[in-house]
Design an enzyme around this catalytic site. Structure first.
Site, PDB file in Angstrom:
ATOM      1  CE  LYS A 173     -40.347 -36.896   4.497  1.00 18.43           C
ATOM      2  NZ  LYS A 173     -41.702 -36.896   5.139  1.00 18.43           N
ATOM      3  CD  GLU A 248     -30.445 -36.093  18.129  1.00 24.59           C
ATOM      4  OE1 GLU A 248     -29.282 -35.714  18.007  1.00 24.59           O
ATOM      5  OE2 GLU A 248     -30.874 -36.696  19.117  1.00 24.59           O
ATOM      6  CB  CYS A 282     -37.615 -39.370  21.513  1.00 25.21           C
ATOM      7  SG  CYS A 282     -37.041 -37.690  21.488  1.00 25.21           S
ATOM      8  CD  GLU A 383     -39.189 -44.753  20.732  1.00 24.48           C
ATOM      9  OE1 GLU A 383     -39.039 -45.112  19.552  1.00 24.48           O
ATOM     10  OE2 GLU A 383     -38.849 -43.633  21.134  1.00 24.48           O
TER      11      GLU A 383
HETATM   12  O1  TXE Z   1     -40.755 -41.895  12.453  1.00 25.92           O
HETATM   13  P1  TXE Z   1     -40.228 -42.285  11.046  1.00 25.92           P
HETATM   14  P2  TXE Z   1     -42.246 -41.711  12.828  1.00 25.92           P
HETATM   15  C1  TXE Z   1     -39.900 -43.153  16.930  1.00 25.92           C
HETATM   16  C2  TXE Z   1     -41.091 -43.746  17.588  1.00 25.92           C
HETATM   17  C3  TXE Z   1     -42.089 -43.787  16.452  1.00 25.92           C
HETATM   18  C4  TXE Z   1     -41.178 -44.225  15.354  1.00 25.92           C
HETATM   19  C5  TXE Z   1     -41.836 -43.901  14.044  1.00 25.92           C
HETATM   20  O2  TXE Z   1     -40.805 -45.052  17.941  1.00 25.92           O
HETATM   21  O3  TXE Z   1     -43.071 -44.791  16.600  1.00 25.92           O
HETATM   22  O4  TXE Z   1     -39.982 -43.472  15.542  1.00 25.92           O
HETATM   23  O5  TXE Z   1     -42.215 -42.506  14.112  1.00 25.92           O
HETATM   24  C6  TXE Z   1     -39.282 -39.806   7.216  1.00 25.92           C
HETATM   25  N1  TXE Z   1     -36.001 -41.876   3.854  1.00 25.92           N
HETATM   26  N2  TXE Z   1     -39.835 -41.716  17.039  1.00 25.92           N
HETATM   27  O6  TXE Z   1     -43.226 -42.422  11.920  1.00 25.92           O
HETATM   28  O7  TXE Z   1     -41.057 -43.270  10.354  1.00 25.92           O
HETATM   29  C7  TXE Z   1     -40.759 -39.717   7.548  1.00 25.92           C
HETATM   30  O8  TXE Z   1     -41.511 -39.344   6.420  1.00 25.92           O
HETATM   31  C8  TXE Z   1     -36.096 -40.615   4.337  1.00 25.92           C
HETATM   32  C9  TXE Z   1     -38.829 -41.148  17.899  1.00 25.92           C
HETATM   33  O9  TXE Z   1     -42.391 -40.223  12.959  1.00 25.92           O
HETATM   34  O10 TXE Z   1     -38.825 -42.594  11.285  1.00 25.92           O
HETATM   35  C10 TXE Z   1     -40.739 -38.635   8.621  1.00 25.92           C
HETATM   36  O11 TXE Z   1     -40.668 -37.361   8.029  1.00 25.92           O
HETATM   37  N3  TXE Z   1     -37.030 -40.208   5.221  1.00 25.92           N
HETATM   38  C11 TXE Z   1     -38.461 -39.802  17.384  1.00 25.92           C
HETATM   39  C12 TXE Z   1     -39.438 -38.936   9.367  1.00 25.92           C
HETATM   40  O12 TXE Z   1     -38.647 -39.708   8.480  1.00 25.92           O
HETATM   41  C13 TXE Z   1     -37.871 -41.149   5.697  1.00 25.92           C
HETATM   42  C14 TXE Z   1     -39.680 -38.941  17.170  1.00 25.92           C
HETATM   43  C15 TXE Z   1     -39.662 -39.750  10.629  1.00 25.92           C
HETATM   44  O13 TXE Z   1     -40.385 -40.893  10.235  1.00 25.92           O
HETATM   45  C16 TXE Z   1     -37.825 -42.497   5.280  1.00 25.92           C
HETATM   46  C17 TXE Z   1     -40.619 -39.615  16.328  1.00 25.92           C
HETATM   47  C18 TXE Z   1     -36.841 -42.848   4.312  1.00 25.92           C
HETATM   48  N4  TXE Z   1     -36.725 -44.089   3.840  1.00 25.92           N
HETATM   49  C19 TXE Z   1     -40.667 -40.975  16.273  1.00 25.92           C
HETATM   50  N5  TXE Z   1     -38.812 -43.180   5.941  1.00 25.92           N
HETATM   51  C20 TXE Z   1     -37.562 -39.005  18.338  1.00 25.92           C
HETATM   52  N6  TXE Z   1     -36.404 -39.551  18.720  1.00 25.92           N
HETATM   53  O14 TXE Z   1     -37.898 -37.865  18.663  1.00 25.92           O
HETATM   54  C21 TXE Z   1     -39.428 -42.285   6.740  1.00 25.92           C
HETATM   55  N7  TXE Z   1     -38.882 -41.061   6.590  1.00 25.92           N
END
Ligand code: TXE
Length: 479
Positions: A173, A248, A282, A383
């Site tokens: 996904k 990650e 990140c 962050e």
């Molecule tokens: O991450 P999310 P997002 C950090 C950064 C950013 C924050 C949110 O701070 O603002 O994370 O980013 C799925 N069960 N990083 O919105 O919300 C969601 O649909 C299963 C650092 O991208 O964590 C998406 O596909 N899946 C990071 C994925 O998780 C779920 C890079 C990431 O969503 C879920 C990006 C659930 N309950 C953001 N809820 C890095 N380390 O590279 C959400 N998702």
């Protein structure tokens, strides 16, 4: 309107309950398509397709798997323009960045693991005079891959490639915020001859589609990249189900600059490590610590360089800073800039939204440099994940080491010095999974990738990834 579908069992399908969500073009601030908001039933269909493909795929020869992964890599490269345009439109990143980094690296991910799997050997141990032991590394079965919006195809393929190389079948996904290139990947996989059901791509919200994947009792491993809070949520659900987990997560990475560094190289790289991809990586060095003796000079030179960065429409070749990924994210980043002001931070440059002519509703923000009086303020601890960096001076090595480590994250660190002893001392003590010395984001895909503390659990990359996506079995034969 560009509407996309799920890719299940080798074909494109609408979500069973016909639920859809809007997909935005951040450079214009408008909806440009619809994507499925897949439900448990869609995830179950994807799982069933993966399960029925698993026996044959897990028995497919290494050579055949390698050939298909390398073919996928070649087809991504052949479609560089289409993928780059789709990525830039979906994420808001400059087309130049998508073309130079995101899409080529996605192709490299498949090529790397197409080659790595041919070298991934298992061990044997002779119990002298008694027995021979050998270790099988068998594929797990059906695994889940969930990726974020910042480097959409790059991080999506970084998980999928080793998973299928190791003989697993995948329910994947992408982020609902940036689904487009994952959708395009489906077509490429079919064209490359990947058997149907080996890779299944379901679109939708994390709270519905993502949640259904992590709750599925027969999806035995989850590889996740995203926010720390989401990672913790996933761990709470997956751990009691005894799923293998690779998390990650976020980072708040120090960029430590000593006076004895190669100054021009440091300055140019620091502009990149601060603002590449609108700071939505990140690994960005978002906390800059500069040795006091060059602090004033650095401040002046850094502001001058950042001022020259062009905030513009991502499709423009000379755009350095594109649109942030969503309106909500733009507001979140802007809020942190306002918080900095309440903490006696000084905005040395930036801090304002930008109106790009012709794209007044786009999500644009100036690259922002905030001088902070203390390393303990919120903008230095939390962050922000946008084009915002903090800077402050330091006098002593142990002082900056303490500040560098005094955050809940431990993903990466950057160190600028030509002093070898100092390099060894500090790299050894920096609490991070990756330390770059006199460079940033230089990547050898064989190396372990990941962080410690609140930056995650486990490592991706090279044989680490192939070990994650396999189960080790020891066979002991008495002779
Ligand atoms: O991450 P999310 P997002 C950090 C950064 C950013 C924050 C949110 O701070 O603002 O994370 O980013 C799925 N069960 N990083 O919105 O919300 C969601 O649909 C299963 C650092 O991208 O964590 C998406 O596909 N899946 C990071 C994925 O998780 C779920 C890079 C990431 O969503 C879920 C990006 C659930 N309950 C953001 N809820 C890095 N380390 O590279 C959400 N998702």
């Amino acid at each position: 309107m560009q509407n996309i579908q799920n890719y299940i069992n080798g074909s494109f399908q609408n979500p069973i309950q016909n639920k859809w969500i809007d997909n935005y073009n951040p450079s214009k601030g408008e909806v440009y398509g619809q994507i499925p908001n897949s439900t448990k039933e869609d995830v179950e269909n994807a799982y069933k397709a993966a399960k029925s493909a698993f026996p044959k795929w897990s028995q497919t020869s290494i050579e055949e798997r390698s050939k298909i992964l390398i073919k996928i890599s070649e087809l991504i490269e052949e479609n560089l323009d289409a993928f780059s345009q789709a990525e830039s439109k979906d994420n808001g990143k400059p087309i130049s960045l998508a073309k130079a980094v995101d899409i080529p690296r996605s192709a490299s991910n498949f090529r790397f693991f197409g080659n790595a799997i041919t070298q991934f050997a298992s061990e044997s141990h002779e119990s002298i005079g008694q027995a021979i032991n050998y270790t099988l590394r068998q594929p797990i079965g059906v695994v889940g891959c969930i990726s974020p919006w910042n480097l959409p195809l790059y991080l999506f393929t970084w998980k999928i490639a080793p998973a299928i190389a190791a003989g697993n079948c995948v329910v994947a996904k992408p982020s609902e915020v940036t689904p487009m290139t994952a959708y395009l990947l489906g077509e490429i996989c079919s064209e490359a001859g990947l058997p149907k059901g080996v890779l299944n791509i379901v679109h939708g919200l994390g709270s519905t589609t993502g949640q259904a994947i992590i709750e599925h009792k027969d999806i035995k491993a989850i590889s996740f990249t995203g926010g720390t809070a989401t990672g913790a949520h996933i761990a709470k659900i997956a751990a009691p189900m005894f799923k293998k987990l690779s998390l990650e997560l976020g980072g708040k990475n120090p960029n430590i600059i000593f006076a004895d560094c190669d100054y021009d190289d440091m300055l140019n790289t620091t502009v990149r490590s601060s603002f590449a991809n609108q700071g939505q990586i990140c690994l960005c060095g978002s906390r800059i610590f500069v040795e006091a003796s060059i602090y004033e000079k650095f401040k002046k030179d850094f502001v001058t360089k950042v001022k020259a960065l062009k905030v513009g429409h991502p499709a423009e070749a000379n755009t350095n800073i594109g649109a942030l990924v969503s309106k909500a994210h733009l507001e979140k980043v802007k809020e942190y800039i306002d918080i900095a002001k309440t903490e006696n931070g000084t905005i040395l440059y930036g801090g304002n939204k930008v109106t790009v002519e012709g794209f007044e509703n786009g999500y644009y923000l100036e690259p922002t440099i905030i001088e902070v009086p203390s390393d303990e303020c919120r903008v230095n601890q939390e962050e922000i994940f946008g084009p915002v960096v903090t800077i402050m001076p330091f006098n002593k090595e142990d002082e900056v080491l303490k500040m560098a480590n005094k955050v809940k994250y431990g993903l990466s660190a950057t160190l600028w010095t030509n002093n070898l002893k100092r390099t060894m001392r500090m790299s050894n003590q920096l609490q991070a999974g990756i330390v770059w010395v006199n460079t940033w984001m230089m990547r050898d895909l064989r190396t372990p990738f990941g962080g410690i503390k609140a930056s995650g659990v486990g490592r991706e990359g090279g044989f680490e990834a192939l070990r994650f996506f396999t189960e080790a079995k020891n066979v002991c034969i008495k002779y």
